[in-house]
Design a protein around this motif. Structure first.
Motif, PDB file in Angstrom:
ATOM      1  N   ALA A 156       0.934  -1.249   0.054  1.00  0.00           N
ATOM      2  CA  ALA A 156       0.001   0.043   0.052  1.00  0.00           C
ATOM      3  C   ALA A 156       0.748   1.169   0.132  1.00  0.00           C
ATOM      4  CB  ALA A 156      -0.909   0.171   1.303  1.00  0.00           C
ATOM      5  N   LEU A 157       0.597   1.988  -1.173  1.00  0.00           N
ATOM      6  CA  LEU A 157       1.587   3.506  -1.163  1.00  0.00           C
ATOM      7  C   LEU A 157       0.424   4.348  -1.187  1.00  0.00           C
ATOM      8  CD1 LEU A 157       4.169   2.389  -4.060  1.00  0.00           C
ATOM      9  CD2 LEU A 157       4.404   2.561  -1.572  1.00  0.00           C
ATOM     10  N   PRO A 158       0.939   5.410  -0.670  1.00  0.00           N
ATOM     11  CA  PRO A 158      -0.274   6.620  -0.453  1.00  0.00           C
ATOM     12  C   PRO A 158      -0.454   7.374  -2.018  1.00  0.00           C
ATOM     13  CG  PRO A 158       1.971   7.154   0.613  1.00  0.00           C
ATOM     14  CD  PRO A 158       1.870   5.799   0.237  1.00  0.00           C
ATOM     15  N   VAL A 159      -1.621   7.395  -2.495  1.00  0.00           N
ATOM     16  CA  VAL A 159      -1.508   8.099  -3.803  1.00  0.00           C
ATOM     17  C   VAL A 159      -1.704   9.644  -3.567  1.00  0.00           C
ATOM     18  CG1 VAL A 159      -2.967   8.296  -5.701  1.00  0.00           C
ATOM     19  CG2 VAL A 159      -2.995   6.137  -4.388  1.00  0.00           C
ATOM     20  N   ARG A 160      -0.830  10.423  -4.284  1.00  0.00           N
ATOM     21  CA  ARG A 160      -0.950  11.680  -4.095  1.00  0.00           C
ATOM     22  C   ARG A 160      -1.811  12.265  -5.344  1.00  0.00           C
ATOM     23  NH1 ARG A 160       1.743  16.325  -6.320  1.00  0.00           N
ATOM     24  NH2 ARG A 160       1.986  17.851  -4.827  1.00  0.00           N
ATOM     25  N   VAL A 161      -2.614  12.944  -4.713  1.00  0.00           N
ATOM     26  CA  VAL A 161      -3.750  13.639  -5.405  1.00  0.00           C
ATOM     27  C   VAL A 161      -3.318  15.144  -5.765  1.00  0.00           C
ATOM     28  CG1 VAL A 161      -6.422  14.375  -5.974  1.00  0.00           C
ATOM     29  CG2 VAL A 161      -5.482  12.169  -4.742  1.00  0.00           C
ATOM     30  N   GLU A 162      -3.192  15.366  -7.124  1.00  0.00           N
ATOM     31  CA  GLU A 162      -2.582  16.785  -7.323  1.00  0.00           C
ATOM     32  C   GLU A 162      -3.663  17.763  -7.275  1.00  0.00           C
ATOM     33  OE1 GLU A 162      -0.095  17.057 -10.674  1.00  0.00           O
ATOM     34  OE2 GLU A 162       0.672  15.372 -10.238  1.00  0.00           O
ATOM     35  N   PRO A 163      -3.498  19.102  -6.984  1.00  0.00           N
ATOM     36  CA  PRO A 163      -4.605  20.193  -6.849  1.00  0.00           C
ATOM     37  C   PRO A 163      -5.291  20.188  -8.178  1.00  0.00           C
ATOM     38  CG  PRO A 163      -2.786  20.941  -5.625  1.00  0.00           C
ATOM     39  CD  PRO A 163      -2.291  19.631  -6.658  1.00  0.00           C
ATOM     40  N   LYS A 164      -4.542  20.101  -9.386  1.00  0.00           N
ATOM     41  CA  LYS A 164      -5.225  20.336 -10.408  1.00  0.00           C
ATOM     42  C   LYS A 164      -6.467  19.347 -10.873  1.00  0.00           C
ATOM     43  CE  LYS A 164      -2.458  17.407 -13.431  1.00  0.00           C
ATOM     44  NZ  LYS A 164      -1.339  17.261 -14.392  1.00  0.00           N
ATOM     45  N   VAL A 165      -6.485  18.384 -10.266  1.00  0.00           N
ATOM     46  CA  VAL A 165      -7.579  17.319 -10.126  1.00  0.00           C
ATOM     47  C   VAL A 165      -8.754  18.040  -9.439  1.00  0.00           C
ATOM     48  CG1 VAL A 165      -8.698  15.033  -9.427  1.00  0.00           C
ATOM     49  CG2 VAL A 165      -6.256  15.291 -10.324  1.00  0.00           C
ATOM     50  N   PHE A 166      -8.881  18.698  -8.420  1.00  0.00           N
ATOM     51  CA  PHE A 166      -9.909  19.277  -7.732  1.00  0.00           C
ATOM     52  C   PHE A 166     -10.333  20.471  -8.559  1.00  0.00           C
ATOM     53  CE2 PHE A 166      -7.677  17.368  -4.214  1.00  0.00           C
ATOM     54  CZ  PHE A 166      -8.723  16.678  -3.738  1.00  0.00           C
ATOM     55  N   PHE A 167      -9.230  21.175  -8.955  1.00  0.00           N
ATOM     56  CA  PHE A 167      -9.699  22.366 -10.025  1.00  0.00           C
ATOM     57  C   PHE A 167     -10.417  21.820 -11.409  1.00  0.00           C
ATOM     58  CE2 PHE A 167      -5.941  24.660  -7.770  1.00  0.00           C
ATOM     59  CZ  PHE A 167      -6.792  25.218  -6.897  1.00  0.00           C
ATOM     60  N   ALA A 168      -9.965  20.756 -11.799  1.00  0.00           N
ATOM     61  CA  ALA A 168     -10.745  20.230 -13.003  1.00  0.00           C
ATOM     62  C   ALA A 168     -12.360  19.994 -12.604  1.00  0.00           C
ATOM     63  CB  ALA A 168     -10.071  19.049 -13.643  1.00  0.00           C
ATOM     64  N   ASN A 169     -12.294  19.286 -11.513  1.00  0.00           N
ATOM     65  CA  ASN A 169     -13.763  19.161 -11.022  1.00  0.00           C
ATOM     66  C   ASN A 169     -14.508  20.479 -11.009  1.00  0.00           C
ATOM     67  OD1 ASN A 169     -15.800  17.545 -10.280  1.00  0.00           O
ATOM     68  ND2 ASN A 169     -15.268  17.563  -8.175  1.00  0.00           N
ATOM     69  N   GLU A 170     -13.925  21.295 -10.488  1.00  0.00           N
ATOM     70  CA  GLU A 170     -14.795  22.586 -10.411  1.00  0.00           C
ATOM     71  C   GLU A 170     -15.106  23.387 -11.690  1.00  0.00           C
ATOM     72  OE1 GLU A 170     -12.923  25.410  -7.672  1.00  0.00           O
ATOM     73  OE2 GLU A 170     -12.658  23.622  -5.950  1.00  0.00           O
ATOM     74  N   ARG A 171     -14.009  23.203 -12.574  1.00  0.00           N
ATOM     75  CA  ARG A 171     -14.288  23.551 -13.838  1.00  0.00           C
ATOM     76  C   ARG A 171     -15.433  22.814 -14.709  1.00  0.00           C
ATOM     77  NH1 ARG A 171      -8.834  23.533 -14.575  1.00  0.00           N
ATOM     78  NH2 ARG A 171      -9.095  21.691 -15.659  1.00  0.00           N
ATOM     79  N   THR A 172     -15.303  21.673 -14.480  1.00  0.00           N
ATOM     80  CA  THR A 172     -16.466  21.069 -15.016  1.00  0.00           C
ATOM     81  C   THR A 172     -17.714  21.270 -14.534  1.00  0.00           C
ATOM     82  OG1 THR A 172     -14.889  18.963 -15.365  1.00  0.00           O
ATOM     83  CG2 THR A 172     -17.343  18.552 -15.668  1.00  0.00           C
ATOM     84  N   PHE A 173     -18.034  21.362 -13.036  1.00  0.00           N
ATOM     85  CA  PHE A 173     -19.148  21.913 -12.448  1.00  0.00           C
ATOM     86  C   PHE A 173     -19.629  23.208 -12.907  1.00  0.00           C
ATOM     87  CE2 PHE A 173     -20.879  24.462  -8.944  1.00  0.00           C
ATOM     88  CZ  PHE A 173     -22.039  23.708  -8.799  1.00  0.00           C
ATOM     89  N   LEU A 174     -18.641  24.088 -13.117  1.00  0.00           N
ATOM     90  CA  LEU A 174     -18.854  25.321 -13.519  1.00  0.00           C
ATOM     91  C   LEU A 174     -19.505  25.604 -15.112  1.00  0.00           C
ATOM     92  CD1 LEU A 174     -16.126  27.491 -11.996  1.00  0.00           C
ATOM     93  CD2 LEU A 174     -18.622  27.443 -11.354  1.00  0.00           C
ATOM     94  N   SER A 175     -18.989  24.643 -15.753  1.00  0.00           N
ATOM     95  CA  SER A 175     -19.266  24.702 -17.037  1.00  0.00           C
ATOM     96  C   SER A 175     -20.698  23.977 -17.103  1.00  0.00           C
ATOM     97  CB  SER A 175     -18.331  23.601 -17.992  1.00  0.00           C
ATOM     98  OG  SER A 175     -18.701  23.282 -19.062  1.00  0.00           O
ATOM     99  N   TRP A 176     -20.914  23.108 -16.558  1.00  0.00           N
ATOM    100  CA  TRP A 176     -22.437  22.662 -16.406  1.00  0.00           C
ATOM    101  C   TRP A 176     -23.253  23.673 -15.727  1.00  0.00           C
ATOM    102  CZ3 TRP A 176     -24.638  18.839 -18.941  1.00  0.00           C
ATOM    103  CH2 TRP A 176     -23.817  17.721 -19.355  1.00  0.00           C
ATOM    104  N   MET A 177     -22.891  24.393 -14.903  1.00  0.00           N
ATOM    105  CA  MET A 177     -23.843  25.304 -14.522  1.00  0.00           C
ATOM    106  C   MET A 177     -23.993  26.342 -15.508  1.00  0.00           C
ATOM    107  SD  MET A 177     -25.302  24.438 -11.656  1.00  0.00           S
ATOM    108  CE  MET A 177     -25.786  25.951 -10.950  1.00  0.00           C
ATOM    109  N   ASN A 178     -23.162  26.860 -16.111  1.00  0.00           N
ATOM    110  CA  ASN A 178     -23.357  27.925 -17.395  1.00  0.00           C
ATOM    111  C   ASN A 178     -24.212  27.298 -18.271  1.00  0.00           C
ATOM    112  OD1 ASN A 178     -22.507  30.056 -19.152  1.00  0.00           O
ATOM    113  ND2 ASN A 178     -20.862  29.078 -20.027  1.00  0.00           N
ATOM    114  N   PHE A 179     -24.302  26.132 -18.696  1.00  0.00           N
ATOM    115  CA  PHE A 179     -24.928  25.456 -19.572  1.00  0.00           C
ATOM    116  C   PHE A 179     -26.558  25.733 -19.053  1.00  0.00           C
ATOM    117  CE2 PHE A 179     -27.572  21.778 -21.219  1.00  0.00           C
ATOM    118  CZ  PHE A 179     -27.562  22.220 -22.532  1.00  0.00           C
ATOM    119  N   ALA A 180     -26.868  25.424 -17.763  1.00  0.00           N
ATOM    120  CA  ALA A 180     -27.997  25.358 -17.041  1.00  0.00           C
ATOM    121  C   ALA A 180     -28.516  26.912 -17.169  1.00  0.00           C
ATOM    122  CB  ALA A 180     -28.003  24.806 -15.726  1.00  0.00           C
TER     123      ALA A 180
END
Length: 130
Positions: free
Chosen positions: A16-40
């Protein structure tokens, strides 16, 4: 010569090795959310425009249909954002994509456009019949 393998394999043991999650993954999720909200928001604006500038039942029915689709889009965006954020936080492996949600929203949008078209054609048919 020996027939034994050169490097004997050790018993299979998972490390078991710890998986490092980069901040850009969280920002990509937020960008996708904002894109869907723009469409709505664009869909909501379309429905408000139909409601305000159409003075018949056809426009009101179409406005209701587009409002329902806009609310569905907002709900899907919020659900998928939280689902992905939770999966990222728990360091889940696998895909973060959803193939069913966008397809269902596209079908609902096409249905709203078809409702608008059918209601308008029926209304024009009634005008010519008089």
């Amino acid at each position: 010569m020996s027939t034994a393998p050169l490097l004997a394999s050790a018993p299979t043991k998972k490390i078991a090795l710890p998986v490092r999650v980069e901040p850009k993954v969280f920002f990509a999720n937020e960008r996708t959310f904002l894109s869907w909200m723009n469409f709505a928001v664009i869909l909501g604006t379309l429905s408000v425009g139909l409601l305000n500038f159409s003075h018949d039942n056809v426009g009101q029915g179409s406005a209701i249909a587009f409002t329902v689709v806009a609310i569905m889009t907002m709900s899907y965006a919020l659900y998928s954002y939280h689902w992905r954020a939770n999966k990222i936080r728990m360091r889940g492996s696998g895909g973060f994509d959803d193939r069913v949600g966008p397809t269902m929203l596209a079908v609902a949008l096409v249905a709203a456009v078809i409702v608008n078209l059918v209601l308008r054609l029926v209304k024009e048919g009634e005008k010519k019949g008089k």
